[in-house]
Design a protein around this motif. Structure first.
Motif, PDB file in Angstrom:
ATOM      1  N   GLU A  56       9.509   0.845   8.968  1.00  0.00           N
ATOM      2  CA  GLU A  56      10.883   0.596   9.391  1.00  0.00           C
ATOM      3  C   GLU A  56      11.645  -0.166   8.315  1.00  0.00           C
ATOM      4  O   GLU A  56      12.822   0.104   8.055  1.00  0.00           O
ATOM      5  CB  GLU A  56      10.890  -0.197  10.707  1.00  0.00           C
ATOM      6  N   LEU A  57      10.991  -1.134   7.678  1.00  0.00           N
ATOM      7  CA  LEU A  57      11.640  -1.875   6.593  1.00  0.00           C
ATOM      8  C   LEU A  57      11.941  -0.961   5.413  1.00  0.00           C
ATOM      9  O   LEU A  57      13.003  -1.055   4.791  1.00  0.00           O
ATOM     10  CB  LEU A  57      10.750  -3.036   6.145  1.00  0.00           C
ATOM     11  N   MET A  58      11.003  -0.072   5.099  1.00  0.00           N
ATOM     12  CA  MET A  58      11.205   0.870   4.000  1.00  0.00           C
ATOM     13  C   MET A  58      12.407   1.767   4.257  1.00  0.00           C
ATOM     14  O   MET A  58      13.152   2.121   3.344  1.00  0.00           O
ATOM     15  CB  MET A  58       9.937   1.711   3.814  1.00  0.00           C
ATOM     16  N   LYS A  59      12.610   2.134   5.514  1.00  0.00           N
ATOM     17  CA  LYS A  59      13.735   3.004   5.891  1.00  0.00           C
ATOM     18  C   LYS A  59      15.013   2.208   6.110  1.00  0.00           C
ATOM     19  O   LYS A  59      16.047   2.783   6.471  1.00  0.00           O
ATOM     20  CB  LYS A  59      13.388   3.788   7.160  1.00  0.00           C
ATOM     21  N   GLU A  60      14.928   0.889   5.907  1.00  0.00           N
ATOM     22  CA  GLU A  60      16.072   0.002   6.150  1.00  0.00           C
ATOM     23  C   GLU A  60      16.583   0.160   7.576  1.00  0.00           C
ATOM     24  O   GLU A  60      17.796   0.184   7.829  1.00  0.00           O
ATOM     25  CB  GLU A  60      17.194   0.243   5.135  1.00  0.00           C
ATOM     26  N   ASN A  61      15.631   0.229   8.503  1.00  0.00           N
ATOM     27  CA  ASN A  61      15.968   0.421   9.912  1.00  0.00           C
ATOM     28  C   ASN A  61      16.182  -0.938  10.582  1.00  0.00           C
ATOM     29  O   ASN A  61      15.410  -1.372  11.428  1.00  0.00           O
ATOM     30  CB  ASN A  61      14.867   1.210  10.621  1.00  0.00           C
ATOM     31  N   ARG A  78      19.929  -9.471   7.959  1.00  0.00           N
ATOM     32  CA  ARG A  78      19.519  -8.236   8.636  1.00  0.00           C
ATOM     33  C   ARG A  78      18.647  -8.601   9.828  1.00  0.00           C
ATOM     34  O   ARG A  78      17.773  -9.471   9.730  1.00  0.00           O
ATOM     35  CB  ARG A  78      18.736  -7.320   7.688  1.00  0.00           C
ATOM     36  N   GLN A  79      18.886  -7.926  10.942  1.00  0.00           N
ATOM     37  CA  GLN A  79      18.119  -8.174  12.162  1.00  0.00           C
ATOM     38  C   GLN A  79      17.398  -6.905  12.590  1.00  0.00           C
ATOM     39  O   GLN A  79      17.882  -5.795  12.357  1.00  0.00           O
ATOM     40  CB  GLN A  79      19.048  -8.656  13.285  1.00  0.00           C
ATOM     41  N   TYR A  80      16.253  -7.082  13.219  1.00  0.00           N
ATOM     42  CA  TYR A  80      15.476  -5.948  13.713  1.00  0.00           C
ATOM     43  C   TYR A  80      15.030  -6.227  15.142  1.00  0.00           C
ATOM     44  O   TYR A  80      15.053  -7.379  15.605  1.00  0.00           O
ATOM     45  CB  TYR A  80      14.269  -5.675  12.806  1.00  0.00           C
ATOM     46  N   SER A  81      14.607  -5.188  15.832  1.00  0.00           N
ATOM     47  CA  SER A  81      14.196  -5.335  17.220  1.00  0.00           C
ATOM     48  C   SER A  81      12.931  -6.178  17.325  1.00  0.00           C
ATOM     49  O   SER A  81      11.935  -5.922  16.649  1.00  0.00           O
ATOM     50  CB  SER A  81      13.938  -3.963  17.850  1.00  0.00           C
ATOM     51  N   MET A 121       0.819  -1.216   0.000  1.00  0.00           N
ATOM     52  CA  MET A 121       0.000   0.000   0.000  1.00  0.00           C
ATOM     53  C   MET A 121       0.854   1.267   0.000  1.00  0.00           C
ATOM     54  O   MET A 121       0.554   2.241  -0.704  1.00  0.00           O
ATOM     55  CB  MET A 121      -0.921   0.004   1.232  1.00  0.00           C
ATOM     56  N   ILE A 122       1.928   1.261   0.799  1.00  0.00           N
ATOM     57  CA  ILE A 122       2.674   2.497   1.034  1.00  0.00           C
ATOM     58  C   ILE A 122       3.910   2.600   0.158  1.00  0.00           C
ATOM     59  O   ILE A 122       4.279   3.690  -0.289  1.00  0.00           O
ATOM     60  CB  ILE A 122       3.080   2.579   2.524  1.00  0.00           C
ATOM     61  N   TYR A 123       4.547   1.458  -0.130  1.00  0.00           N
ATOM     62  CA  TYR A 123       5.859   1.499  -0.763  1.00  0.00           C
ATOM     63  C   TYR A 123       5.817   1.091  -2.232  1.00  0.00           C
ATOM     64  O   TYR A 123       6.167   1.872  -3.109  1.00  0.00           O
ATOM     65  CB  TYR A 123       6.822   0.600   0.017  1.00  0.00           C
ATOM     66  N   SER A 124       5.379  -0.126  -2.506  1.00  0.00           N
ATOM     67  CA  SER A 124       5.413  -0.599  -3.881  1.00  0.00           C
ATOM     68  C   SER A 124       4.394  -1.713  -4.094  1.00  0.00           C
ATOM     69  O   SER A 124       4.368  -2.687  -3.332  1.00  0.00           O
ATOM     70  CB  SER A 124       6.809  -1.126  -4.238  1.00  0.00           C
ATOM     71  N   GLU A 125       3.582  -1.591  -5.129  1.00  0.00           N
ATOM     72  CA  GLU A 125       2.599  -2.623  -5.456  1.00  0.00           C
ATOM     73  C   GLU A 125       3.265  -3.910  -5.930  1.00  0.00           C
ATOM     74  O   GLU A 125       2.620  -4.955  -5.987  1.00  0.00           O
ATOM     75  CB  GLU A 125       1.641  -2.112  -6.539  1.00  0.00           C
ATOM     76  N   LYS A 126       4.542  -3.854  -6.250  1.00  0.00           N
ATOM     77  CA  LYS A 126       5.232  -5.031  -6.770  1.00  0.00           C
ATOM     78  C   LYS A 126       5.801  -5.924  -5.662  1.00  0.00           C
ATOM     79  O   LYS A 126       6.293  -7.021  -5.945  1.00  0.00           O
ATOM     80  CB  LYS A 126       6.361  -4.594  -7.707  1.00  0.00           C
ATOM     81  N   ILE A 127       5.766  -5.454  -4.421  1.00  0.00           N
ATOM     82  CA  ILE A 127       6.221  -6.294  -3.306  1.00  0.00           C
ATOM     83  C   ILE A 127       5.184  -7.381  -3.050  1.00  0.00           C
ATOM     84  O   ILE A 127       3.984  -7.110  -3.007  1.00  0.00           O
ATOM     85  CB  ILE A 127       6.451  -5.454  -2.038  1.00  0.00           C
ATOM     86  N   MET A 175      18.075 -12.672   4.238  1.00  0.00           N
ATOM     87  CA  MET A 175      16.980 -12.810   5.193  1.00  0.00           C
ATOM     88  C   MET A 175      16.877 -11.610   6.118  1.00  0.00           C
ATOM     89  O   MET A 175      17.852 -10.903   6.374  1.00  0.00           O
ATOM     90  CB  MET A 175      17.119 -14.096   5.996  1.00  0.00           C
ATOM     91  N   ILE A 176      15.647 -11.405   6.608  1.00  0.00           N
ATOM     92  CA  ILE A 176      15.341 -10.389   7.611  1.00  0.00           C
ATOM     93  C   ILE A 176      14.720 -11.113   8.796  1.00  0.00           C
ATOM     94  O   ILE A 176      13.662 -11.739   8.659  1.00  0.00           O
ATOM     95  CB  ILE A 176      14.368  -9.334   7.071  1.00  0.00           C
ATOM     96  N   VAL A 177      15.369 -11.059   9.957  1.00  0.00           N
ATOM     97  CA  VAL A 177      14.921 -11.824  11.122  1.00  0.00           C
ATOM     98  C   VAL A 177      14.989 -10.953  12.374  1.00  0.00           C
ATOM     99  O   VAL A 177      15.742  -9.977  12.427  1.00  0.00           O
ATOM    100  CB  VAL A 177      15.785 -13.083  11.326  1.00  0.00           C
ATOM    101  N   PRO A 178      14.222 -11.294  13.389  1.00  0.00           N
ATOM    102  CA  PRO A 178      14.285 -10.526  14.634  1.00  0.00           C
ATOM    103  C   PRO A 178      15.533 -10.870  15.450  1.00  0.00           C
ATOM    104  O   PRO A 178      16.097 -11.956  15.313  1.00  0.00           O
ATOM    105  CB  PRO A 178      13.016 -10.962  15.380  1.00  0.00           C
ATOM    106  N   SER A 179      15.965  -9.942  16.269  1.00  0.00           N
ATOM    107  CA  SER A 179      17.039 -10.223  17.236  1.00  0.00           C
ATOM    108  C   SER A 179      16.407 -10.986  18.387  1.00  0.00           C
ATOM    109  O   SER A 179      15.937 -10.401  19.362  1.00  0.00           O
ATOM    110  CB  SER A 179      17.671  -8.918  17.735  1.00  0.00           C
ATOM    111  N   TRP A 180      16.393 -12.295  18.254  1.00  0.00           N
ATOM    112  CA  TRP A 180      15.608 -13.110  19.187  1.00  0.00           C
ATOM    113  C   TRP A 180      16.079 -14.553  19.176  1.00  0.00           C
ATOM    114  O   TRP A 180      16.195 -15.176  18.117  1.00  0.00           O
ATOM    115  CB  TRP A 180      14.128 -13.063  18.778  1.00  0.00           C
ATOM    116  N   GLY A 181      16.386 -15.105  20.345  1.00  0.00           N
ATOM    117  CA  GLY A 181      16.710 -16.511  20.470  1.00  0.00           C
ATOM    118  C   GLY A 181      17.776 -16.955  19.499  1.00  0.00           C
ATOM    119  O   GLY A 181      18.827 -16.339  19.337  1.00  0.00           O
ATOM    120  N   GLY A 182      17.499 -18.061  18.793  1.00  0.00           N
ATOM    121  CA  GLY A 182      18.458 -18.610  17.847  1.00  0.00           C
ATOM    122  C   GLY A 182      18.770 -17.708  16.674  1.00  0.00           C
ATOM    123  O   GLY A 182      19.837 -17.821  16.065  1.00  0.00           O
ATOM    124  N   PHE A 183      17.857 -16.795  16.339  1.00  0.00           N
ATOM    125  CA  PHE A 183      18.139 -15.842  15.259  1.00  0.00           C
ATOM    126  C   PHE A 183      19.293 -14.920  15.628  1.00  0.00           C
ATOM    127  O   PHE A 183      19.976 -14.385  14.751  1.00  0.00           O
ATOM    128  CB  PHE A 183      16.902 -15.004  14.949  1.00  0.00           C
TER     129      PHE A 183
END
Length: 354
Positions: free
Chosen positions: A278-283, A251-254, A140-146, A234-242
């Motif tokens: 946050e993903l759009m901003k590569e945060n 890439r890891q995120y909170s 909706m916000i970034y790209s219809e092709k995602i 891959m994009i994964v959370p900073s969590w456990g085995g990840f």
């Protein structure tokens, strides 16, 4: 995870046991074997996702001395800091000694034609509603092709450490959610007719794996290991085995950004919109490139030692520990002690930002 779950992720766990056996020899994996089956004359025990309860099922454990291993430093930290185990008695298997990463990593590139994909159980435990909503807001916000593609089979397993969580049929829940949203272009697709290796052949072009799991049993992720063997991003959370993943295309995120399946839909919706931004901003951040080898415990343990820990934890946590001994996890989770334990466990699983 239980062995009777017929899905991509559970079947993949057999691969993990085989890799661990190649390193350790004669092992017993409490998570897999029949509940009351006796296992003597094993050299090593490998605790997987049910670590916080299986450790108290004393009658199931071997009579002889054995070396104890877990799959992540975060799980070891739970056993040591919350249950009081001696650090030198708990080994940690290195994921990269079991599953070798590819020497050729594809470059991480999140752009307007990215195809996000997920593989594993399509379950409340994996916060699939939040993932679907995130994909919707990216369109909706970034790209219809995602786009978003999911590989796996449905189950209705809820987060065992969170109260008030009836879900009913999860397939119906997710399918209704997908159909209810005004997708600008391609709706998420679900493919559940592939085995634990076939799905790798169907990864979409411009694909990036994404997980939104904050499961208390998320101690390894075989899917992530398979993908690193193929050099995938891959994009994964900073969590456990990840938290243990390394690589220039990881890439890891909170984990605090995740809207879990037990939260009100409005809350999940708001969090998904924020997460998409946050993903759009590569945060997100890169993990540390160094990794630790397998930690071999310098001391073995036995049932006498486990019994000592049960006695100590009865003193520490009170009678709620008896719920775990009696295999009554719901009662433990519902107790004040259980909720305090899981709160502390989640703090450990967040780990430190790398």
């Amino acid at each position: 995870m239980e062995m009777n779950k017929k899905d991509v992720s559970a079947r993949s766990m057999t691969m993990l046991e085989e890799r661990a056996s190649a390193l350790l020899g004669n092992i017993w994996v409490p998570d897999w074997n029949q509940m009351y089956e006796r296992h003597d004359n094993v050299s090593s025990v490998l605790l997987m996702g049910s670590y916080f309860e299986k450790i108290f099922h004393l009658e199931d454990w071997p009579d002889s001395d054995f070396s104890l291993y877990v799959l992540s430093p975060q799980v070891k930290a739970v056993l040591v800091s919350l249950y009081g185990f001696d650090s030198q008695k708990v080994g940690v298997l290195s994921r990269y000694e079991m599953f070798h990463p590819s020497s050729q990593e594809e470059a991480f590139c999140f752009h307007e034609e990215t195809s996000l994909y997920y593989s594993g159980r399509i379950s409340p435990q994996k916060n699939i509603e939040f993932l679907v909503l995130t994909a919707f807001y990216l369109q909706m916000i970034y790209s219809e092709k995602i786009s978003l593609k999911m590989f796996g089979e449905f189950d209705s397993e809820f987060h065992k450490d969170i109260l008030n969580c009836p879900f009913g049929d999860y397939r119906t829940r997710i399918e209704k959610l997908i159909e209810s949203l005004p997708w600008p272009s391609e709706k998420p697709s679900i493919q559940n007719d592939l085995n634990e290796t076939q799905w790798l052949e169907h990864i979409p072009p411009n694909g990036i794996f994404i997980s939104c799991s904050n499961l208390i049993s998320e101690d390894f992720s075989v899917v992530a290991a398979q993908l690193q063997g193929a050099g995938k991003s891959m994009i994964v959370p900073s969590w456990g085995g990840f938290n243990d993943l390394r690589g220039a295309n990881v890439r890891q995120y909170s984990v605090d950004l995740i809207g879990h399946s037990h939260e009100d839909f409005k809350v999940q919706n708001q969090k998904a919109k924020k997460f998409a931004a946050e993903l759009m901003k590569e945060n997100y951040h890169l993990p540390n490139n160094s990794f630790e080898p397998t930690y071999v415990p310098s001391e073995t343990m036995n049932r006498d030692y486990l019994n000592e820990k049960i006695i100590e934890n009865r003193i520490r946590y009170g009678q709620a520990v008896d719920f775990l001994i009696e295999r009554n996890l719901p009662a433990f989770s519902s107790s004040e002690t259980g909720q305090l334990f899981f709160k502390r466990c989640r703090e450990v699983f967040k780990g430190s930002r790398r």
